[in-house]
Write a protein that holds these residues in place. Structure first.
Motif, PDB file in Angstrom:
ATOM      1  N   UNK A  95      40.523  31.851  42.751  1.00  0.00           N
ATOM      2  CA  UNK A  95      41.829  31.521  42.176  1.00  0.00           C
ATOM      3  C   UNK A  95      42.949  32.199  42.956  1.00  0.00           C
ATOM      4  N   UNK A  96      42.727  33.445  43.355  1.00  0.00           N
ATOM      5  CA  UNK A  96      43.733  34.160  44.136  1.00  0.00           C
ATOM      6  C   UNK A  96      43.940  33.493  45.488  1.00  0.00           C
ATOM      7  N   UNK A  97      42.853  32.987  46.075  1.00  0.00           N
ATOM      8  CA  UNK A  97      42.947  32.328  47.383  1.00  0.00           C
ATOM      9  C   UNK A  97      43.667  30.982  47.303  1.00  0.00           C
ATOM     10  N   UNK A  98      43.467  30.272  46.197  1.00  0.00           N
ATOM     11  CA  UNK A  98      44.029  28.920  46.089  1.00  0.00           C
ATOM     12  C   UNK A  98      45.371  28.871  45.376  1.00  0.00           C
ATOM     13  N   UNK A  99      45.709  29.922  44.658  1.00  0.00           N
ATOM     14  CA  UNK A  99      46.927  29.878  43.856  1.00  0.00           C
ATOM     15  C   UNK A  99      46.742  29.187  42.525  1.00  0.00           C
ATOM     16  N   UNK A 100      45.481  29.079  42.060  1.00  0.00           N
ATOM     17  CA  UNK A 100      45.221  28.541  40.724  1.00  0.00           C
ATOM     18  C   UNK A 100      45.446  29.629  39.684  1.00  0.00           C
ATOM     19  N   UNK A 101      45.831  29.230  38.477  1.00  0.00           N
ATOM     20  CA  UNK A 101      46.038  30.162  37.370  1.00  0.00           C
ATOM     21  C   UNK A 101      44.837  30.087  36.433  1.00  0.00           C
ATOM     22  N   UNK A 102      44.181  31.231  36.191  1.00  0.00           N
ATOM     23  CA  UNK A 102      43.043  31.255  35.286  1.00  0.00           C
ATOM     24  C   UNK A 102      43.479  31.693  33.895  1.00  0.00           C
ATOM     25  N   UNK A 103      42.977  31.008  32.891  1.00  0.00           N
ATOM     26  CA  UNK A 103      43.127  31.406  31.486  1.00  0.00           C
ATOM     27  C   UNK A 103      41.722  31.714  30.994  1.00  0.00           C
ATOM     28  N   UNK A 104      41.402  32.998  30.949  1.00  0.00           N
ATOM     29  CA  UNK A 104      40.013  33.461  30.867  1.00  0.00           C
ATOM     30  C   UNK A 104      39.646  33.853  29.440  1.00  0.00           C
ATOM     31  N   UNK A 105      38.437  33.407  29.034  1.00  0.00           N
ATOM     32  CA  UNK A 105      37.897  33.831  27.748  1.00  0.00           C
ATOM     33  C   UNK A 105      37.802  35.357  27.710  1.00  0.00           C
ATOM     34  N   UNK A 106      38.242  35.936  26.589  1.00  0.00           N
ATOM     35  CA  UNK A 106      38.208  37.382  26.429  1.00  0.00           C
ATOM     36  C   UNK A 106      39.456  38.086  26.949  1.00  0.00           C
ATOM     37  N   UNK A 107      40.262  37.359  27.731  1.00  0.00           N
ATOM     38  CA  UNK A 107      41.503  37.927  28.236  1.00  0.00           C
ATOM     39  C   UNK A 107      42.710  37.129  27.740  1.00  0.00           C
ATOM     40  N   UNK A 108      42.705  35.837  28.023  1.00  0.00           N
ATOM     41  CA  UNK A 108      43.837  34.980  27.657  1.00  0.00           C
ATOM     42  C   UNK A 108      43.576  34.167  26.397  1.00  0.00           C
ATOM     43  N   UNK A 109      42.323  34.017  26.038  1.00  0.00           N
ATOM     44  CA  UNK A 109      41.973  33.354  24.788  1.00  0.00           C
ATOM     45  C   UNK A 109      40.617  33.860  24.313  1.00  0.00           C
TER      46      UNK A 109
END
Length: 424
Positions: A210-224
C-alpha cells in the motif's frame, strides 16, 4: 453466431490452452483490446481478493447495495451447478441466450490464440457488464490477485482483501507472505482497501505494498472492528458504532466477513438500512448450507444434512468452530477433495468433531482425489474412515447405522455442486 449452446461453447474454450491455470495477463489484455476494452466502460467496481470469505463478503455487499435500491453486476467463481451462476447482470443471472452470444463473440475475437478458460470467460463477463447498465460492479478474483484475469480495472472504487491463509501454494507461493504479495496485487494508487483480519506477516506485506502504490488501507482492528454482543452484531469504524442483527449466513466466521462488507458499504456512503440488508438478505449456497428438501433429504428423513464447499486448513478450522456451536449430535462426514489441496491440513481441525468419515471421489472432475486416497489421509488424522462409491451410497450407509445423525458433506465446491444438482 454459431448454433452452439453455452455448454458447447464453454467446452470449446477449454481446448484453447493446455493448462487450466497459467497466471499471466498478456492473453487477457490481447483479447480485451480485440473487444474494445470493456474493462474501461464498467460501473464503479468493487474488487475482492482473499483466501477465504471473499465470496460471502461479495454476496453481502450485493445484498446491501440492492437493499438500498441500487443495481449490481457480480462476477464470481467457480460455479456450483451451471456456469451462469458466475455472471449476474444488474442482479439477475445471465440468460442462456445472452451467455451463448457473448461466448461466441469472445471465441471469434480470440481466434485460435491460446487463452485459458478462466481468462476468456472473464473477458466475456466484463463485456456483458460494460453493455448492461448497473450502479455497481462486483468482481471476485479467481486465484491470487496480481495476475488474476479480473485485475484489469485501472481504478476501482474500492478493493477488499479478506483473510489470507495457505491455499494454491503451487501457484501463489508456499508462505503466507508470498501469498499475501499476490493478493496485494489488486491494490491501486489512491484507491481505498478494506482489509479483513490478517496474520501479522500478511498484514505487513499489504501495508508495504500500500505504501508503494499509494493505496489507503482500512484495516480490521485499527480502522474498523466487529464483534457480537447480546445476540447482535456491532461494527465500529470512523463513522461510529452500528448495531445490527447477526449475519444470516451461518458460521461464526461470517461475522468478520459481514464486518468487512459493512465497513465497505459505510465507506462508500451507504446507510444503516443497506448495512442491515447486507447481513440479513445475503444468499450464498454451499457454505454451511442446511439441505431441507430434495431427493437426498428424502432418502434420509431423520438426518440433519449440511453442505459446505470449504477446502483449505482455514476453512476446516472455521467448520470445526461452527460444529462446536451446534447442539450435540453424532456427526458423520462425507468428504471428497481435489488432489491440489492440503487434505490433512483441512481434516485435522475437524477430527474431534466427527464420528466417522465416508470418502468419495468427485464425479466428473479429473483432479479429484480417489476415495481411497482421501480415506487414507483421514485415517492418518485419526478418523474412522471408509470408502463409498458415491455421496448417495455414503448417505445410505450412514442412514442405516445412525438414522438420526448429522451428516456433513464437504471438502470441495465441485463436490458441493454435484450434490446440489443431484438434490434438485
Amino acid at each position: 453466431m454459431s448454433d452452439g449452446s453455452s455448454d458447447a461453447l464453454l467446452d470449446r474454450m477449454m481446448q484453447l490452452h493446455p493448462k487450466v491455470i497459467d497466471l499471466v495477463l498478456d492473453r487477457v489484455w490481447r483479447l480485451l483490446a480485440a473487444l474494445d476494452h470493456p474493462e474501461d466502460r464498467l460501473p464503479p467496481v468493487i474488487h475482492l481478493a482473499g483466501t477465504n470469505g471473499k465470496g460471502s463478503t461479495q454476496a453481502m455487499l450485493r445484498a446491501g447495495i440492492e437493499g438500498a435500491g441500487q443495481s449490481t453486476h457480480a462476477y464470481t467463481s467457480p460455479h456450483l451447478v451451471r456456469f451462469h451462476e458466475r455472471i449476474r447482470l444488474a442482479g439477475e443471472l445471465i440468460s442462456e441466450d445472452a451467455l451463448s452470444a457473448l461466448l461466441d463473440e469472445c471465441l471469434a475475437a480470440n481466434g485460435p490464440d491460446a487463452i485459458t478458460y478462466f481468462e476468456i470467460t472473464t473477458c466475456a463477463a466484463l463485456l456483458a457488464f460494460a453493455r448492461t447498465p448497473a450502479d455497481w460492479c462486483l468482481l471476485e478474483t479467481g486465484l491470487g490477485g496480481r495476475l488474476d484475469a479480473t485485475n484489469v480495472v485501472a481504478r476501482p472504487a474500492l478493493t477488499v482483501i479478506t483473510p489470507i491463509s495457505m491455499d494454491h501454494e503451487s501457484f501463489l507461493g508456499d508462505t503466507i507472505a508470498q501469498i499475501a504479495a499476490e493478493k496485494a496485487g489488486i491494490l491501486k494508487p489512491g484507491v481505498p482497501c478494506i482489509v479483513g483480519p490478517q496474520q501479522p506477516e500478511a498484514l505487513e506485506v499489504l501495508e508495504t505494498r500500500a505504501a508503494e502504490t499509494g493505496a489507503t488501507l482500512l484495516v480490521h482492528g485499527q480502522d474498523w472492528q466487529v464483534w457480537s454482543e447480546h445476540g447482535r452484531m456491532v461494527v465500529q469504524d470512523l463513522n461510529g458504532l452500528l448495531d445490527l442483527p447477526l449475519p444470516n449466513l451461518p458460521g461464526a466466521h461470517q461475522l468478520q466477513n459481514a464486518g468487512a462488507a459493512v465497513a465497505a458499504l459505510r465507506h462508500l456512503g451507504f446507510d444503516a438500512a443497506a448495512c442491515e440488508a447486507a447481513v440479513t438478505q445475503a444468499e450464498w449456497p454451499a457454505r454451511l448450507q442446511r439441505l431441507r428438501k430434495g431427493p437426498l433429504c428424502d432418502s434420509a428423513p431423520g438426518i440433519e444434512l449440511l453442505l459446505d464447499g470449504g477446502h483449505n486448513p482455514a476453512a476446516g478450522a472455521a467448520l470445526a468452530a461452527h460444529l462446536t456451536s451446534l447442539p450435540a449430535r453424532p456427526t458423520h462426514m462425507i468428504c471428497g477433495m481435489l488432489n491440489t489441496k492440503d487434505v490433512r491440513g483441512y481434516l485435522r481441525p475437524l477430527t474431534p468433531k466427527i464420528t466417522s468419515l465416508q470418502a468419495v471421489s468427485i464425479p466428473g472432475v479429473t483432479a479429484t482425489l480417489s476415495a481411497a486416497e482421501t480415506a487414507t489421509a483421514a485415517r492418518d488424522c485419526g478418523y474412522e474412515a471408509s470408502e463409498a462409491a458415491s455421496v448417495e451410497a455414503a448417505l445410505a450407509a450412514i442412514q442405516a447405522s445412525d438414522p438420526t445423525a448429522r451428516v456433513l458433506i464437504c471438502g470441495s465446491l465441485y463436490l458441493a455442486g454435484t450434490v446440489l444438482e443431484a438434490n434438485g
